[in-house]
Design a protein around this motif. Structure first.
Motif, PDB file in Angstrom:
ATOM      1  N   ASP A 176       5.841  -9.847   5.067  1.00 10.93           N
ATOM      2  CA  ASP A 176       5.012 -10.915   4.489  1.00 10.93           C
ATOM      3  C   ASP A 176       4.858 -10.738   2.983  1.00 10.93           C
ATOM      4  N   LYS A 177       4.555  -9.519   2.549  1.00 12.44           N
ATOM      5  CA  LYS A 177       4.303  -9.284   1.122  1.00 12.44           C
ATOM      6  C   LYS A 177       5.566  -9.426   0.276  1.00 12.44           C
ATOM      7  N   THR A 185       0.848  -1.197   0.000  1.00 10.54           N
ATOM      8  CA  THR A 185       0.000   0.000   0.000  1.00 10.54           C
ATOM      9  C   THR A 185       0.884   1.247   0.000  1.00 10.54           C
ATOM     10  N   ARG A 211       2.917  -3.215  12.876  1.00  9.84           N
ATOM     11  CA  ARG A 211       2.040  -4.013  12.012  1.00  9.84           C
ATOM     12  C   ARG A 211       2.365  -3.775  10.544  1.00  9.84           C
ATOM     13  N   HIS A 212       2.657  -2.507  10.164  1.00 11.70           N
ATOM     14  CA  HIS A 212       3.028  -2.214   8.775  1.00 11.70           C
ATOM     15  C   HIS A 212       4.314  -2.952   8.390  1.00 11.70           C
ATOM     16  N   GLU A 229       5.530  -5.725   9.673  1.00 13.82           N
ATOM     17  CA  GLU A 229       5.231  -7.158   9.542  1.00 13.82           C
ATOM     18  C   GLU A 229       4.549  -7.440   8.204  1.00 13.82           C
ATOM     19  N   ASN A 230       3.620  -6.572   7.791  1.00 12.20           N
ATOM     20  CA  ASN A 230       2.937  -6.752   6.504  1.00 12.20           C
ATOM     21  C   ASN A 230       3.923  -6.647   5.339  1.00 12.20           C
ATOM     22  N   GLU A 238       2.532   1.565   3.312  1.00 10.64           N
ATOM     23  CA  GLU A 238       3.616   0.598   3.494  1.00 10.64           C
ATOM     24  C   GLU A 238       4.869   1.026   2.743  1.00 10.64           C
TER      25      GLU A 238
END
Length: 527
Positions: free
Chosen positions: A501-502, A462, A494-495, A497-498, A465
Motif C-alpha cells: 500500500d505505501k 516503518t 499484514r506487514h 500488505e502495508n 517494514e
C-alpha cells in the motif's frame, strides 16, 4: 553388483571390464582406476600389447583429468610403449594422440591440436572405431570454434553427434562427446545449437541416470539455456541440482560453473548478498566469476571495483571465446561509468570478432554494444535502429530478459527524441517481462526513468517494514520471514500488505524494485 561379486570372488577380465565402465559413467573414479590397473595386470601377463595400451591409456587420461598429472603421465608413457609393439594402424595409437590434443589446446597451440585431431580421426576411420572418431572430432570442432572457424568446426562436430545419436558410442565416450560439444557451443555463444543439443544431452542423461557426473554437467548447461529463455526459477533449480549431484566427484569446473549460474540469477533478481556468495564460491572452486561479479559491483554502485574487475578479466582472457563472453559486460560497465573511449574500443573488438565468426548472434551483440555507446554519447537517432535489430533477433530466439533490457534502452532513446508515446509503450512491455521474471533491479530502473529526477521518499515505511522488505528482497517467503523475525505469519502478511500500500505496488518484485530505488533496501548491503 560388480563390487559385491568382486568382494566374494575376484572378477574375471570380462566382468572387470564391465565394472570399470560402470564406475566410469557413475563418476566413481577410484573404483574405475583400481579396475583399470587390475585389467592392465591381466593383459600384461598375457603380453597383450593392444589391450595393455588401451587400459594404460584410459588410466592415464582419467588420472590427468582428475589432477593426478604425475600418475597420468606415467600411465600414458606406459601406454605408448605398448602401442609401439602393435601394428602401425592400431587404433590405440590414435587414442594416445588425444592427451596431446588436450595439452596443445590448453597451451593455445590450436593448429598443432587440429593436426593431431586429424591424425586421430584418420586412424579411427581406418580402424572403424567410432569412439575415437567422435572424441577426436568433438575436440577438433571445439578448437575450430575457438579460432572463429564456425562453419568448418561444425563438420567434425556434426559427425560426432551423428555417431552419438545412432548409439554407436560406448556410454562414457557418448557422455564426454555430448558435454564437449555443448560446452563448445556455449563458449562461442552458438546458443541455437546449444539449446538443441542440450535437449539431446538432457534426454541421454534421463536414459542414463547412473551417469552422475554427466548429469551434473548437463544440468549446468541446461541452466544456462533456461536462464536465457527466461525460465529463471527452473534454471536456478537445475544449477542447484547440478551442484548437489557433482559434490564428491572430480568435476570441479562444472561445480564452479553451477555456482556461477546461481549467482547470475540471484544478481538479476536483486538478491545481491546471495549472489556475491555464489560468485565467491565459484572463484574458490576455480572459475573466474567474471563478468557476473563486475556487473554485481556495478549494480551495487561500486563502480571502481566493477571497472577493475572487468578490465583485469579482459586483459587476462585466455582466448577469443572467453573475451567474447566478457566484452558485452565490459561495454555496459564502461558506458555506465562514463569511460566512453574505452567502451568504444571494446565495441570495435566485438565487431571484429562478430565479423570473424560470421554468426548472427554475435552480429546482434555487436549491434547492441554500438547502440548503447551511441545512447551514452547522445546519438539517439543512431542508437534506435541497432537496438531494434538486436531486439528482433532475441524476440525470435525467445530470450525475454534481453528483449526487455533492449526495450528500456529504446525507450530512453525515444524519450530523448521527443517520442514519449513510443517510450511509454516500450517501458510498459519491458515492465511486464521484468515483473514475471522478478527482475527487481530492472523494475527499479523503470521506476527511476518514469519518475525522472524526482525522488520518492522512503520514510513512510516503518523500521519493521523495511526489515521485512529486506528479507523479501533476499527471497524469503512470508513463513520464512516470520521464523527469522520471530513473528507470526499473520503479522508478516499484514506487514507485506502495508508495504504494498505505501509503495503503491501489487507484487513482491515491484516492492523490492521500489525499495531499491528509494533506499528502503540498501543495494550495497553485500559488503
Amino acid at each position: 553388483m560388480f563390487l559385491n561379486a568382486d568382494a566374494q570372488s575376484e572378477l574375471g577380465a570380462d566382468d572387470l571390464e564391465a565394472l570399470v565402465w560402470a564406475a566410469g559413467i557413475s563418476a566413481q573414479d577410484r573404483v574405475m582406476l583400481d579396475g583399470l590397473e587390475r585389467l592392465y595386470g591381466h593383459y600384461a601377463a598375457d603380453e597383450n600389447h593392444v589391450e595393455c595400451a588401451r587400459t594404460a591409456f584410459w588410466s592415464g587420461l582419467r588420472n590427468m583429468l582428475t589432477g593426478e598429472v604425475g600418475l597420468g603421465s606415467g600411465w600414458l608413457q606406459r601406454a605408448a610403449k605398448h602401442a609401439a609393439q602393435t601394428a602401425p594402424d592400431c587404433v590405440q595409437r590414435g587414442y594416445l594422440l588425444l592427451p596431446q590434443i588436450y595439452m596443445h589446446r590448453g597451451k593455445g597451440d590450436y593448429e598443432a591440436a587440429i593436426e593431431l585431431a586429424d591424425k586421430a580421426i584418420a586412424i579411427g576411420e581406418n580402424g572403424k572405431d567410432p569412439d575415437l572418431i567422435a572424441m577426436a572430432g568433438s575436440l577438433k570442432g571445439g578448437i575450430l570454434f575457438r579460432l572463429g572457424r564456425i562453419a568448418e568446426g561444425y563438420v567434425p562436430i556434426d559427425e560426432a553427434m551423428l555417431l552419438a545419436n545412432s548409439r554407436r558410442l560406448s556410454p562414457v565416450v557418448c557422455g564426454v562427446v555430448y558435454c564437449e560439444i555443448v560446452a563448445s557451443c556455449c563458449r562461442v555463444m552458438e546458443m541455437v545449437r546449444a539449446r538443441e543439443w542440450t535437449a539431446i544431452l538432457t534426454d541421454w542423461c534421463r536414459r542414463n541416470p547412473q551417469a552422475r557426473a554427466f548429469n551434473g554437467v548437463c544440468q549446468v548447461h541446461r541452466a544456462e539455456v533456461l536462464q536465457l529463455e527466461g525460465n529463471w526459477s527452473e534454471a536456478f533449480a537445475e544449477a542447484a541440482r547440478a551442484g548437489d549431484g557433482l559434490s564428491g566427484t572430480t568435476e570441479h569446473t562444472a561445480m564452479a560453473n553451477a555456482a556461477y549460474r546461481r549467482g547470475e540469477i540471484l544478481r538479476l533478481r536483486g538478491q545481491f548478498d546471495k549472489s556475491d556468495a555464489e560468485y565467491r564460491l565459484a572463484g574458490e572452486i576455480g572459475v573466474d566469476p567474471q563478468p557476473g561479479l563486475a556487473l554485481l559491483r556495478l549494480a551495487q554502485g561500486r563502480r571502481e571495483e566493477a571497472i577493475a574487475g572487468i578490465r583485469r578479466a579482459l586483459e587476462t582472457a585466455g582466448d577469443m571465446p572467453r573475451k567474447t563472453a566478457l566484452l558485452p559486460a565490459g561495454i555496459e560497465i564502461f558506458n555506465a561509468c562514463g569511460a566512453l573511449d574505452e567502451a568504444e574500443r571494446l565495441c570495435g573488438e566485438m565487431s571484429d570478432i562478430a565479423e570473424r565468426f560470421g554468426t548472427e548472434i554475435l552480429a546482434r551483440v555487436a549491434d547492441q554494444g554500438h547502440a548503447s555507446l551511441a545512447l551514452a554519447r547522445g546519438q539517439f537517432g543512431d542508437a534506435v535502429p541497432a537496438f531494434n535489430r538486436a531486439r528482433r533477433y532475441w524476440s525470435e530466439f525467445g530470450a525475454p530478459y534481453l528483449v526487455a533490457r533492449l526495450r528500456v534502452d529504446i525507450a530512453r532513446a525515444c524519450t530523448e527524441l521527443g517520442d514519449a508515446g513510443s517510450a511509454e509503450r516500450e517501458l510498459d512491455a519491458a515492465e511486464k517481462i521484468f515483473e514475471v521474471l522478478g527482475a527487481a533491479p530492472d523494475l527499479a530502473r523503470i521506476l527511476e526513468l518514469r519518475a525522472g529526477s524526482k525522488a520518492v521518499g522512503a520514510d513512510n515505511l516503518t523500521a519493521r517494514e523495511r526489515q521485512v522488505l529486506t528479507l523479501v528482497a533476499d527471497g524469503g517467503t512470508n513463513r520464512e520471514i516470520a521464523r527469522e523475525l520471530r513473528l507470526s505469519p499473520k503479522t508478516v502478511n499484514r506487514h507485506v500488505e502495508n508495504i504494498f500500500d505505501k509503495l503503491g505496488v501489487s507484487s513482491r518484485a515491484a516492492a523490492v524494485a521500489q525499495g531499491l530505488r528509494t533506499g528502503s533496501i540498501d543495494a550495497r548491503r553485500s559488503g
